[in-house]
Design a protein around this motif. Structure first.
Motif, short mmCIF file in Angstrom:
data_model
loop_
_atom_site.label_atom_id
_atom_site.label_comp_id
_atom_site.label_asym_id
_atom_site.label_seq_id
_atom_site.Cartn_x
_atom_site.Cartn_y
_atom_site.Cartn_z
N ASP A 138 91.32 67.56 24.35
CA ASP A 138 90.80 68.90 24.61
C ASP A 138 91.88 69.73 25.28
N GLY A 139 92.12 70.90 24.75
CA GLY A 139 93.15 71.74 25.35
C GLY A 139 93.49 72.93 24.48
N THR A 140 94.59 73.56 24.79
CA THR A 140 95.06 74.75 24.07
C THR A 140 96.01 74.33 22.96
N GLU A 141 95.72 74.78 21.74
CA GLU A 141 96.57 74.42 20.61
C GLU A 141 97.61 75.50 20.38
N VAL A 142 98.87 75.07 20.24
CA VAL A 142 99.95 76.01 19.97
C VAL A 142 100.84 75.42 18.89
N THR A 143 101.66 76.28 18.30
CA THR A 143 102.60 75.82 17.28
C THR A 143 103.91 76.56 17.45
N LEU A 196 108.58 59.00 16.94
CA LEU A 196 108.98 59.96 17.96
C LEU A 196 108.53 59.53 19.35
N HIS A 197 107.44 58.77 19.40
CA HIS A 197 106.96 58.28 20.70
C HIS A 197 107.98 57.36 21.36
N THR A 198 108.79 56.66 20.56
CA THR A 198 109.82 55.78 21.11
C THR A 198 110.92 56.58 21.81
N PHE A 199 110.99 57.87 21.53
CA PHE A 199 111.95 58.75 22.20
C PHE A 199 111.31 59.49 23.38
N GLY A 200 110.09 59.10 23.73
CA GLY A 200 109.43 59.72 24.87
C GLY A 200 108.62 60.95 24.54
N ILE A 201 108.38 61.23 23.26
CA ILE A 201 107.57 62.39 22.88
C ILE A 201 106.10 62.01 23.01
N PRO A 202 105.31 62.71 23.84
CA PRO A 202 103.89 62.39 23.97
C PRO A 202 103.12 62.66 22.68
N PRO A 254 103.30 86.28 21.01
CA PRO A 254 103.54 84.97 21.62
C PRO A 254 102.31 84.44 22.35
N ALA A 255 102.27 83.11 22.49
CA ALA A 255 101.13 82.45 23.13
C ALA A 255 101.02 82.86 24.60
N ARG A 256 99.80 82.80 25.11
CA ARG A 256 99.52 83.21 26.50
C ARG A 256 99.80 82.03 27.45
N LEU A 257 101.06 81.69 27.55
CA LEU A 257 101.49 80.58 28.39
C LEU A 257 102.54 81.08 29.38
N SER A 258 102.75 80.33 30.43
CA SER A 258 103.80 80.67 31.38
C SER A 258 105.16 80.53 30.71
N ALA A 259 106.15 81.25 31.24
CA ALA A 259 107.50 81.16 30.70
C ALA A 259 108.02 79.72 30.79
N GLU A 260 107.67 79.04 31.88
CA GLU A 260 108.13 77.66 32.08
C GLU A 260 107.56 76.72 31.03
N LEU A 261 106.25 76.83 30.75
CA LEU A 261 105.62 75.96 29.76
C LEU A 261 106.10 76.31 28.35
N ILE A 320 99.07 70.21 21.31
CA ILE A 320 97.87 70.49 22.09
C ILE A 320 98.26 70.34 23.57
N ILE A 321 97.81 71.28 24.40
CA ILE A 321 98.16 71.27 25.81
C ILE A 321 96.89 70.99 26.61
N PRO A 322 96.70 69.76 27.10
CA PRO A 322 95.53 69.47 27.92
C PRO A 322 95.62 70.24 29.24
N GLU A 323 94.48 70.52 29.82
CA GLU A 323 94.47 71.20 31.11
C GLU A 323 95.17 70.32 32.14
N ASN A 324 96.15 70.91 32.82
CA ASN A 324 96.93 70.20 33.85
C ASN A 324 97.61 68.95 33.29
N GLY A 325 98.03 69.03 32.02
CA GLY A 325 98.67 67.87 31.42
C GLY A 325 99.92 68.23 30.64
#
Length: 327
Positions: A199-204, A124-130, A244-251, A277-282
């Motif tokens: 390190d960051g926020t884990e979501v699924t 999946l990384h070859t398709f640009g998935i981090p 739902p997760a406590r994230l912005s609508a955009e994220l 996993i969502i790293p801070e500012n990442g």
């Protein structure tokens, strides 16, 4: 005439206990007015149907049928809820393909690919998935503590490359813990993956697609005071699951689009769940793809279905009937 649905549980790994709980959940969700439901146990000791009377009735593997109360029951559909081998890695999928029996999960190739965390993430990384940086160890291979620290830094995760439910997983904080963690992971699986800690926020996020319809669910945020989302956090209540997760609508939309894209890249079918996993500012980093996600009454997918304002019975009916249309 009602179709006969076999809910397939068990398996050959430590995840059997989780699989049995998922089978009970699916049994409670499915439309009993539309389907005849049976729980089929696939274990290393044999294949059986659980009879309400308590006995285990042998399954004829040649036809995937069983004689129940004196009558032959031919199963028309397999709802696979085995976490681990042989239900999550393509083996059962190949069996049902050969018999021409429709089933709920991804196909042979996708199941095998996603079951191998390292291969799936690398692909999946070859398709640009981090994805996280990682090292894979095959049987007989080894890696020095110095190389691990140089490539992945500390802390890091060591886990079976072909397992789940956090069995055999260790969060390694010191160099001295690396080799014991590798041995522990090899005791649980045939391959081992060492993965950098993020390190960051884990979501699924769950998703399914049927003919003419795409449904990506609201995200679930995973919060635990444990070192990581381990077995106790997953199954013994040592976690807060916020849907739902406590994230912005955009994220939120970004992760949902990513989930839908991965679904299409893989050529998935049925229900899948992707962890991030969502790293801070990442950028959100994909952790893994689950093609037979947990389906207990408190699992992520039922939570997300409810948060989306959908009926789990109708969702599962759509998935089952879609397979009959395709076959």
């Amino acid at each position: 005439m009602k179709r006969n649905i076999a809910i397939i549980a068990g398996g050959y790994s430590s995840e059997v206990v989780v699989s049995l709980k998922s089978a009970d959940g699916i049994y409670s969700f499915l439309d009993k007015e539309r389907y005849n439901l049976y729980i089929a146990l696939v274990t290393d000791k044999g294949w059986y149907v659980k009879h309400p009377g308590g006995e285990n009735i042998p399954i004829d593997k040649n036809t995937f049928s069983a004689v129940i109360d004196g009558e032959k029951v031919q199963f028309d559909f397999a709802y696979i809820t085995i976490h681990g081998t042989p239900g999550e890695n393509g083996l059962l999928q190949g069996y049902f393909e050969m018999l021409g029996i429709p089933y709920s999960a991804c196909g042979v190739l996708v199941s095998a690919l996603t079951f191998n965390k390292y291969v799936c993430n690398t692909y999946l990384h070859t398709f640009g998935i981090p994805v996280a940086r990682s090292i894979r160890l095959l049987p007989g291979e080894s890696v020095s503590d110095e190389e691990v620290v140089e490539r992945l830094a500390l802390p890091l995760f060591v886990k079976p490359n072909d397992g789940g439910s956090s069995f055999g997983t260790t969060k390694v904080k010191t160099k001295e813990e690396i080799q014991p963690a590798i041995r522990r992971a090899f005791a649980e699986g045939k391959e081992v993956i060492l993965e950098s800690f993020i390190d960051g926020t884990e979501v699924t996020c769950g998703c399914y697609k049927v003919k003419g319809k795409e449904q990506v669910f609201p995200l679930t945020e995973v919060v635990t005071d444990n070192e990581f989302f381990d077995f106790d956090a997953k199954y013994n209540g040592q976690v807060d699951e916020i849907t739902p997760a406590r994230l912005s609508a955009e994220l939120t939309e970004k992760i949902q689009r990513q989930t839908s894209r991965v679904y299409d890249i893989l050529g998935a079918k049925g229900l899948i769940r992707i962890d991030y996993i969502i790293p801070e500012n990442g950028e959100p980093v994909m952790l893994e793809v689950n093609t037979t996600p947990g389906m207990t009454t408190t699992s992520f997918i039922p939570q997300q279905v409810a948060a989306a304002g959908l009926d789990i019975k109708e969702v599962l009916t759509e998935i089952i009937e879609n397979e009959f249309e395709l076959n």
